[in-house]
Structures are given as structure tokens and as C-alpha cells.
Motif scaffolding. Sequence first.
Motif, PDB file in Angstrom:
ATOM      1  N   ARG A  45      42.758  39.841  33.942  1.00  0.00           N
ATOM      2  CA  ARG A  45      41.807  38.767  34.183  1.00  0.00           C
ATOM      3  C   ARG A  45      41.903  37.703  33.091  1.00  0.00           C
ATOM      4  O   ARG A  45      41.862  36.499  33.361  1.00  0.00           O
ATOM      5  CB  ARG A  45      40.386  39.328  34.258  1.00  0.00           C
ATOM      6  N   GLN A  46      42.047  38.130  31.857  1.00  0.00           N
ATOM      7  CA  GLN A  46      42.134  37.179  30.746  1.00  0.00           C
ATOM      8  C   GLN A  46      43.354  36.274  30.877  1.00  0.00           C
ATOM      9  O   GLN A  46      43.289  35.084  30.565  1.00  0.00           O
ATOM     10  CB  GLN A  46      42.193  37.951  29.427  1.00  0.00           C
ATOM     11  N   VAL A  47      44.459  36.841  31.374  1.00  0.00           N
ATOM     12  CA  VAL A  47      45.695  36.061  31.498  1.00  0.00           C
ATOM     13  C   VAL A  47      45.629  35.072  32.650  1.00  0.00           C
ATOM     14  O   VAL A  47      46.024  33.905  32.502  1.00  0.00           O
ATOM     15  CB  VAL A  47      46.902  37.017  31.685  1.00  0.00           C
ATOM     16  N   VAL A  48      45.131  35.510  33.812  1.00  0.00           N
ATOM     17  CA  VAL A  48      45.247  34.682  35.015  1.00  0.00           C
ATOM     18  C   VAL A  48      44.044  33.769  35.255  1.00  0.00           C
ATOM     19  O   VAL A  48      44.178  32.759  35.952  1.00  0.00           O
ATOM     20  CB  VAL A  48      45.478  35.558  36.264  1.00  0.00           C
ATOM     21  N   ARG A  49      42.880  34.104  34.696  1.00  0.00           N
ATOM     22  CA  ARG A  49      41.685  33.329  35.020  1.00  0.00           C
ATOM     23  C   ARG A  49      41.835  31.872  34.608  1.00  0.00           C
ATOM     24  O   ARG A  49      41.498  30.961  35.354  1.00  0.00           O
ATOM     25  CB  ARG A  49      40.465  33.942  34.332  1.00  0.00           C
ATOM     26  N   ASP A  50      42.356  31.634  33.428  1.00  0.00           N
ATOM     27  CA  ASP A  50      42.473  30.269  32.920  1.00  0.00           C
ATOM     28  C   ASP A  50      43.923  29.791  32.860  1.00  0.00           C
ATOM     29  O   ASP A  50      44.250  28.871  32.113  1.00  0.00           O
ATOM     30  CB  ASP A  50      41.827  30.171  31.532  1.00  0.00           C
ATOM     31  N   ALA A  51      44.788  30.427  33.649  1.00  0.00           N
ATOM     32  CA  ALA A  51      46.202  30.034  33.649  1.00  0.00           C
ATOM     33  C   ALA A  51      46.368  28.598  34.113  1.00  0.00           C
ATOM     34  O   ALA A  51      47.186  27.835  33.579  1.00  0.00           O
ATOM     35  CB  ALA A  51      47.007  30.974  34.535  1.00  0.00           C
ATOM     36  N   VAL A  52      45.598  28.209  35.120  1.00  0.00           N
ATOM     37  CA  VAL A  52      45.544  26.817  35.589  1.00  0.00           C
ATOM     38  C   VAL A  52      44.078  26.495  35.836  1.00  0.00           C
ATOM     39  O   VAL A  52      43.263  27.385  36.098  1.00  0.00           O
ATOM     40  CB  VAL A  52      46.375  26.603  36.882  1.00  0.00           C
TER      41      VAL A  52
ATOM     42  N   ASP B 153      35.096  33.217  43.630  1.00  0.00           N
ATOM     43  CA  ASP B 153      34.870  34.313  42.692  1.00  0.00           C
ATOM     44  C   ASP B 153      35.224  33.786  41.303  1.00  0.00           C
ATOM     45  O   ASP B 153      36.399  33.570  40.994  1.00  0.00           O
ATOM     46  CB  ASP B 153      35.741  35.516  43.062  1.00  0.00           C
ATOM     47  N   SER B 154      34.219  33.570  40.482  1.00  0.00           N
ATOM     48  CA  SER B 154      34.438  32.949  39.180  1.00  0.00           C
ATOM     49  C   SER B 154      35.181  33.875  38.214  1.00  0.00           C
ATOM     50  O   SER B 154      35.824  33.407  37.268  1.00  0.00           O
ATOM     51  CB  SER B 154      33.100  32.526  38.563  1.00  0.00           C
ATOM     52  N   ASN B 155      35.112  35.177  38.442  1.00  0.00           N
ATOM     53  CA  ASN B 155      35.827  36.102  37.561  1.00  0.00           C
ATOM     54  C   ASN B 155      37.334  35.918  37.672  1.00  0.00           C
ATOM     55  O   ASN B 155      38.060  36.077  36.681  1.00  0.00           O
ATOM     56  CB  ASN B 155      35.468  37.550  37.910  1.00  0.00           C
ATOM     57  N   TRP B 156      37.789  35.592  38.878  1.00  0.00           N
ATOM     58  CA  TRP B 156      39.222  35.460  39.118  1.00  0.00           C
ATOM     59  C   TRP B 156      39.623  34.042  39.502  1.00  0.00           C
ATOM     60  O   TRP B 156      40.805  33.779  39.737  1.00  0.00           O
ATOM     61  CB  TRP B 156      39.667  36.430  40.220  1.00  0.00           C
ATOM     62  N   ARG B 157      38.654  33.128  39.540  1.00  0.00           N
ATOM     63  CA  ARG B 157      38.896  31.728  39.914  1.00  0.00           C
ATOM     64  C   ARG B 157      39.694  31.652  41.217  1.00  0.00           C
ATOM     65  O   ARG B 157      40.747  31.016  41.305  1.00  0.00           O
ATOM     66  CB  ARG B 157      39.603  30.962  38.794  1.00  0.00           C
ATOM     67  N   ILE B 158      39.159  32.327  42.232  1.00  0.00           N
ATOM     68  CA  ILE B 158      39.829  32.365  43.517  1.00  0.00           C
ATOM     69  C   ILE B 158      38.841  32.089  44.632  1.00  0.00           C
ATOM     70  O   ILE B 158      37.708  32.598  44.617  1.00  0.00           O
ATOM     71  CB  ILE B 158      40.541  33.727  43.711  1.00  0.00           C
ATOM     72  N   LEU B 159      39.243  31.244  45.563  1.00  0.00           N
ATOM     73  CA  LEU B 159      38.420  30.878  46.717  1.00  0.00           C
ATOM     74  C   LEU B 159      38.575  31.919  47.805  1.00  0.00           C
ATOM     75  O   LEU B 159      39.680  32.166  48.293  1.00  0.00           O
ATOM     76  CB  LEU B 159      38.853  29.507  47.243  1.00  0.00           C
ATOM     77  N   ILE B 160      37.460  32.526  48.196  1.00  0.00           N
ATOM     78  CA  ILE B 160      37.502  33.597  49.191  1.00  0.00           C
ATOM     79  C   ILE B 160      37.361  32.951  50.566  1.00  0.00           C
ATOM     80  O   ILE B 160      36.275  32.860  51.135  1.00  0.00           O
ATOM     81  CB  ILE B 160      36.376  34.626  48.946  1.00  0.00           C
ATOM     82  N   ASN B 161      38.472  32.488  51.075  1.00  0.00           N
ATOM     83  CA  ASN B 161      38.464  31.738  52.344  1.00  0.00           C
ATOM     84  C   ASN B 161      38.883  32.597  53.527  1.00  0.00           C
ATOM     85  O   ASN B 161      39.207  32.067  54.600  1.00  0.00           O
ATOM     86  CB  ASN B 161      39.377  30.511  52.232  1.00  0.00           C
ATOM     87  N   ARG B 162      38.829  33.901  53.353  1.00  0.00           N
ATOM     88  CA  ARG B 162      39.192  34.799  54.453  1.00  0.00           C
ATOM     89  C   ARG B 162      38.658  36.187  54.161  1.00  0.00           C
ATOM     90  O   ARG B 162      38.672  36.642  53.000  1.00  0.00           O
ATOM     91  CB  ARG B 162      40.716  34.865  54.620  1.00  0.00           C
ATOM     92  N   ASP B 163      38.196  36.883  55.168  1.00  0.00           N
ATOM     93  CA  ASP B 163      37.864  38.282  55.018  1.00  0.00           C
ATOM     94  C   ASP B 163      39.144  39.102  54.906  1.00  0.00           C
ATOM     95  O   ASP B 163      40.117  38.825  55.613  1.00  0.00           O
ATOM     96  CB  ASP B 163      37.034  38.791  56.210  1.00  0.00           C
ATOM     97  N   VAL B 164      39.137  40.075  54.028  1.00  0.00           N
ATOM     98  CA  VAL B 164      40.303  40.939  53.855  1.00  0.00           C
ATOM     99  C   VAL B 164      39.918  42.351  54.232  1.00  0.00           C
ATOM    100  O   VAL B 164      38.899  42.872  53.807  1.00  0.00           O
ATOM    101  CB  VAL B 164      40.803  40.906  52.386  1.00  0.00           C
TER     102      VAL B 164
END
Length: 279
Positions: free
Chosen positions: A240-247, A264-275
Amino acid sequence: MQNVTQSVTIVNMDQLTTPVRAPELATWALAHGRGSLTSDEVARLLGVDTSQVRQRLNAPARRGEWVQPTRGLWVPVPPEYRTWGAPPGIEIIDAMMRHRGIGYYVGWLSAAAIYGAAHQAPQVFQVAVDRHMRDRVVGRTRFVFAQRGITSIPTIAHPTRDGSARVSSVAATMLDVADDLMRAAGIDNAATVIIELSEHELFDVNDLARLAPSFPAAAGRRVGWFLSQFTDRDDLGPLRQVVRDAVTSVSHLEPHTPATGPVDSNWRILINRDVEPDA
């Protein structure tokens, strides 16, 4: 790449006092641990000119004793694979790439299957290469090649009948699968494979963290999000430390779905689909 059979091959071939007969050559090669022979080597063993090799091996090849996966390379087919038309892809790939002088590794779902993490049997044998290689079918195996930079990708040596084949490491396989969801048969299957890979004895989250900067940020973020959502791992901090602020921009969980949904702010990822990983 080291040719682990080269010294044995030279000794055996130099000790021949009489040529091998073409109908017996496949048996000879298999008995001497040879998973492949070049046309020049075949010619030497048969005691003929290289231009005569194809003619001499025509009848044995029609009987299923030989297959030619690429020009100038002949693979003896063990009896148990003759109804297949060729040995499995993992048994052929290293000889084929060495003969062509192409760097490679077995990756994506094919690597996952080797680690026991392919929920569904891969329909193709997926190989990363450092220069163009045309897709082909050899026996029952459909080889699909993807050109990409491979020098930074860690691999393991997977044992084969006459040596080994290069297979992407567990961490590299996870990131490749997360990076290219199309090759991973969709996001649900990608999540399933990554979850299963995280249970492998060779998995180490620190390997993921070290390797993630070599991939797009979205790949590492997807891996982290899958593991945080669908496993009980509590050791994802280094990744998480490496990828969260990579860009600074937010990555999309599914790149081909409209950009709507929570972040999801922990991973800076937009949850635009159910998985929905397979059970």
C-alpha cells in the motif's frame, strides 16, 4: 540462458561410431535426454546433409514421432504424447526460444496454472517475449506471445523433461494478471487467480512491494484491493505504501467500465464495477 544439456549432447554425439537410422532417432534422442535437436544435429546423427533432414524425418513425423515447432528445430515426441501431436507447451517453450534467440518467460494465466492457481484451465499458453514472435499451434498447445520488456521481471526455473523453463515469479504473475485484465479472462477471474496465488508458499508481500514500481500503478493497486477485500491478510502495508502515492491520479478498478463509483482512499482506486471472484 544456460543450456544444461550441451556438454552431455556433445559427448554422446561424438561417441557415435555409426549413424542412427531415421526410424530410431526419436527413441535415441529421448533415451539420451534430448528434448530437441537442430536440423544440423539431426543431419550429423543420421550421417546425411542438412538439406536431406526434412525428407528423412518425414515418415517418422507422420507417425507422430517428431514435431517441428519452429524452422530448424525438431522435438522428439514421447509415446504418451503422440496422440496430442506434441509434448505440452511447457516442455517445448525453452528449446524454441533458445533456438530463436528470444528472451521470454511463461506468464499470466499459464504461469498461474503452473502455481496451481488457475481456476479454469487456460485456453492458450501465454508467453512474454522481448521481440516479435508469431503465435502458433503445436500439437494441442496454442502459443500466444506478447512482446514486452522482460529484463526486470523475476522468474523461476520450472523443471522440464530435459532442463527447465522460465516462469514469472508469483509476485510478477499477480501484477501481470492485474495489469492486463484481458489476458486474465476478465476482472473476476483475475481476482480469483490473485487470491489463490496469495496462498502459495512462494508468495511474499514484500516481493510485491519491491516489484510494483516496475508496473503501472493500477496493477499494484488492483492487487492490493483484491487482497484487502477478499482475504484476511493484514500484512499489505508495504504494498500500500508503494502504490498509493505512485501517481496522483486515481486508478480504475475496471479500465473498460464508465468512471463512476466510490474511491477507496487506501488504495486510490475507483470502484467502478462489482467484483465477484469464483468460489
